[in-house]
Design a protein around this motif. Sequence first.
Motif, short mmCIF file in Angstrom:
data_model
loop_
_atom_site.label_atom_id
_atom_site.label_comp_id
_atom_site.label_asym_id
_atom_site.label_seq_id
_atom_site.Cartn_x
_atom_site.Cartn_y
_atom_site.Cartn_z
N LEU A 139 -3.29 4.89 -1.31
CA LEU A 139 -4.12 5.67 -0.40
C LEU A 139 -3.66 7.11 -0.50
O LEU A 139 -2.53 7.43 -0.13
CB LEU A 139 -3.96 5.13 1.02
CG LEU A 139 -4.69 5.87 2.13
CD1 LEU A 139 -6.21 5.82 1.90
CD2 LEU A 139 -4.35 5.26 3.47
N THR A 172 0.85 -1.19 0.00
CA THR A 172 0.00 0.00 0.00
C THR A 172 0.88 1.24 0.00
O THR A 172 1.71 1.41 0.90
CB THR A 172 -0.92 0.03 1.23
OG1 THR A 172 -1.72 -1.17 1.24
CG2 THR A 172 -1.83 1.24 1.21
N VAL A 198 1.15 5.19 0.38
CA VAL A 198 0.43 6.29 1.02
C VAL A 198 1.12 7.58 0.61
O VAL A 198 2.33 7.73 0.80
CB VAL A 198 0.41 6.14 2.55
CG1 VAL A 198 -0.37 7.27 3.20
CG2 VAL A 198 -0.15 4.78 2.96
#
Length: 151
Positions: free
Chosen positions: A50, A32, A34
């Motif tokens: 994200l 993921t 970010v």
Amino acid sequence: MAKQIWVDADACPVVIKEMLFRAAVRTSTTVTLVANQYLKTPPSPFIQKLQVPKGFDIADNEIVKRVNEGDLVITGDIPLADEVIEKKCTALNTRGELLTKENIKSRLNIRDFMDTMRASGVQTGSPPLSQADKQNFANQLDTWITRNTKG
């Protein structure tokens, strides 16, 4: 819960992101990214992004909030590394250096010193990633994946 990889992606070099994308697909490990800006990622159920609002430490705070014990966090941000180490995560910088509870305090001291130097007008910066840095990163990533994922 399966362990996953979190990336402090705003300052992460493209070559490191590409290594992470390949590893995610090859090993079915969730990665993921970010960031406070739009990120282009390849289509894969194992690669997530994200986007957080712009602002000081918002991406870092989101990572700290979401990580679970044993996850891997890729970051060059020493205070973020310190926080995730406290949560029993592994912190790895983009040069392939593991940040641990044994070395993080000295890294914080160096960071603070460099901040003081920059504030006084001294130009500081990091050299570009070398081939050895990339190899160190790949080796540390493979070691973590081997120890922490199924397959």
